[in-house]
Scaffold this active site. Structure first.
Site, PDB file in Angstrom:
ATOM      1  N   ASP A  33       0.862  -1.173  -0.144  1.00  0.00           N
ATOM      2  CA  ASP A  33      -0.131  -0.090   0.002  1.00  0.00           C
ATOM      3  C   ASP A  33       0.840   1.188  -0.038  1.00  0.00           C
ATOM      4  O   ASP A  33       2.056   1.220   0.852  1.00  0.00           O
ATOM      5  CB  ASP A  33      -0.995   0.088   1.144  1.00  0.00           C
ATOM      6  CG  ASP A  33      -2.038   1.098   1.135  1.00  0.00           C
ATOM      7  OD1 ASP A  33      -1.805   2.275   1.022  1.00  0.00           O
ATOM      8  OD2 ASP A  33      -3.306   0.538   1.135  1.00  0.00           O
ATOM      9  N   ASN A  91     -12.788  -3.581   3.284  1.00  0.00           N
ATOM     10  CA  ASN A  91     -13.935  -2.223   3.259  1.00  0.00           C
ATOM     11  C   ASN A  91     -15.087  -2.441   2.295  1.00  0.00           C
ATOM     12  O   ASN A  91     -14.557  -2.696   1.174  1.00  0.00           O
ATOM     13  CB  ASN A  91     -13.056  -1.032   3.185  1.00  0.00           C
ATOM     14  CG  ASN A  91     -11.841  -0.852   4.067  1.00  0.00           C
ATOM     15  OD1 ASN A  91     -12.053  -1.244   5.331  1.00  0.00           O
ATOM     16  ND2 ASN A  91     -10.776  -0.259   3.920  1.00  0.00           N
ATOM     17  N   SER A 146     -12.431   3.150  -0.383  1.00  0.00           N
ATOM     18  CA  SER A 146     -11.926   4.292  -1.358  1.00  0.00           C
ATOM     19  C   SER A 146     -11.670   3.916  -2.674  1.00  0.00           C
ATOM     20  O   SER A 146     -11.616   4.986  -3.609  1.00  0.00           O
ATOM     21  CB  SER A 146     -10.720   5.010  -0.548  1.00  0.00           C
ATOM     22  OG  SER A 146      -9.615   4.043  -0.815  1.00  0.00           O
ATOM     23  N   VAL A 147     -11.748   2.643  -3.107  1.00  0.00           N
ATOM     24  CA  VAL A 147     -11.321   2.183  -4.450  1.00  0.00           C
ATOM     25  C   VAL A 147     -12.489   1.286  -4.885  1.00  0.00           C
ATOM     26  O   VAL A 147     -12.386   0.333  -4.008  1.00  0.00           O
ATOM     27  CB  VAL A 147      -9.976   1.439  -4.701  1.00  0.00           C
ATOM     28  CG1 VAL A 147      -9.923   1.114  -6.010  1.00  0.00           C
ATOM     29  CG2 VAL A 147      -8.825   2.601  -4.389  1.00  0.00           C
ATOM     30  N   HIS A 179     -10.804  -5.626  -2.457  1.00  0.00           N
ATOM     31  CA  HIS A 179      -9.335  -5.698  -2.340  1.00  0.00           C
ATOM     32  C   HIS A 179      -9.223  -6.155  -0.807  1.00  0.00           C
ATOM     33  O   HIS A 179     -10.087  -5.694   0.011  1.00  0.00           O
ATOM     34  CB  HIS A 179      -8.589  -4.866  -2.713  1.00  0.00           C
ATOM     35  CG  HIS A 179      -8.761  -3.304  -1.879  1.00  0.00           C
ATOM     36  ND1 HIS A 179      -9.615  -2.768  -2.599  1.00  0.00           N
ATOM     37  CD2 HIS A 179      -8.097  -2.780  -1.017  1.00  0.00           C
ATOM     38  CE1 HIS A 179      -9.563  -1.677  -1.872  1.00  0.00           C
ATOM     39  NE2 HIS A 179      -8.639  -1.662  -1.045  1.00  0.00           N
ATOM     40  N   HIS A 195      -7.048  -5.998   2.581  1.00  0.00           N
ATOM     41  CA  HIS A 195      -5.824  -5.441   3.237  1.00  0.00           C
ATOM     42  C   HIS A 195      -5.216  -6.257   4.230  1.00  0.00           C
ATOM     43  O   HIS A 195      -5.954  -7.177   4.826  1.00  0.00           O
ATOM     44  CB  HIS A 195      -6.431  -4.019   4.138  1.00  0.00           C
ATOM     45  CG  HIS A 195      -6.809  -3.000   3.376  1.00  0.00           C
ATOM     46  ND1 HIS A 195      -6.072  -1.919   2.887  1.00  0.00           N
ATOM     47  CD2 HIS A 195      -8.122  -2.905   2.783  1.00  0.00           C
ATOM     48  CE1 HIS A 195      -6.877  -1.274   2.098  1.00  0.00           C
ATOM     49  NE2 HIS A 195      -8.136  -1.726   2.296  1.00  0.00           N
TER      50      HIS A 195
END
Length: 112
Positions: A29, A85, A93-94, A98, A100
């Site tokens: 990241d 998320n 935010s994207v 995905h 983390h």
């Protein structure tokens, strides 16, 4: 229009890849929230977890297995956190699902 992660996958945007296979790739990241902060990104562009279908079951399991593998490779033997998320209130935010992987220090609870 390609997502940020599709642009990273194509090489249009540089990244530090630490793993890749036919289903996903893993990058560091660029705004880490822990000493080790990796993103496990499926090559299939699913906008978010809630939009996954039954046919994505194998892919979702694979992402978690890859998260565990890269955590092991990165030496996160003391533990790590895996986060997905989902939606604006979940910190997304994207718009490309995905996972983390955060570690390298003790992580507090609750997270946010």
């Amino acid at each position: 229009m390609a997502t940020l992660f599709e642009r990273i996958e194509s090489g249009e945007i540089p990244s530090q890849k630490v793993f890749e296979d036919a289903l996903c790739f893993v990058i560091r990241d660029i705004g880490p929230q822990a000493p080790e902060h990796l993103l496990v990104i499926p090559r299939k562009a699913l906008p978010r977890l809630e939009m996954a279908k039954e046919e994505d079951t194998g892919l979702l399991g694979h992402l978690l297995l890859v998260a565990a593998e890269v955590a092991r490779r990165e030496g996160l033997n003391g533990g790590y956190r895996v986060v997905i998320n989902n939606g604006p209130d979940g910190g997304e935010s994207v718009p490309h699902l995905h996972v983390h992987v955060l570690g390298g220090r003790a992580l507090g609870w609750p997270p946010g």
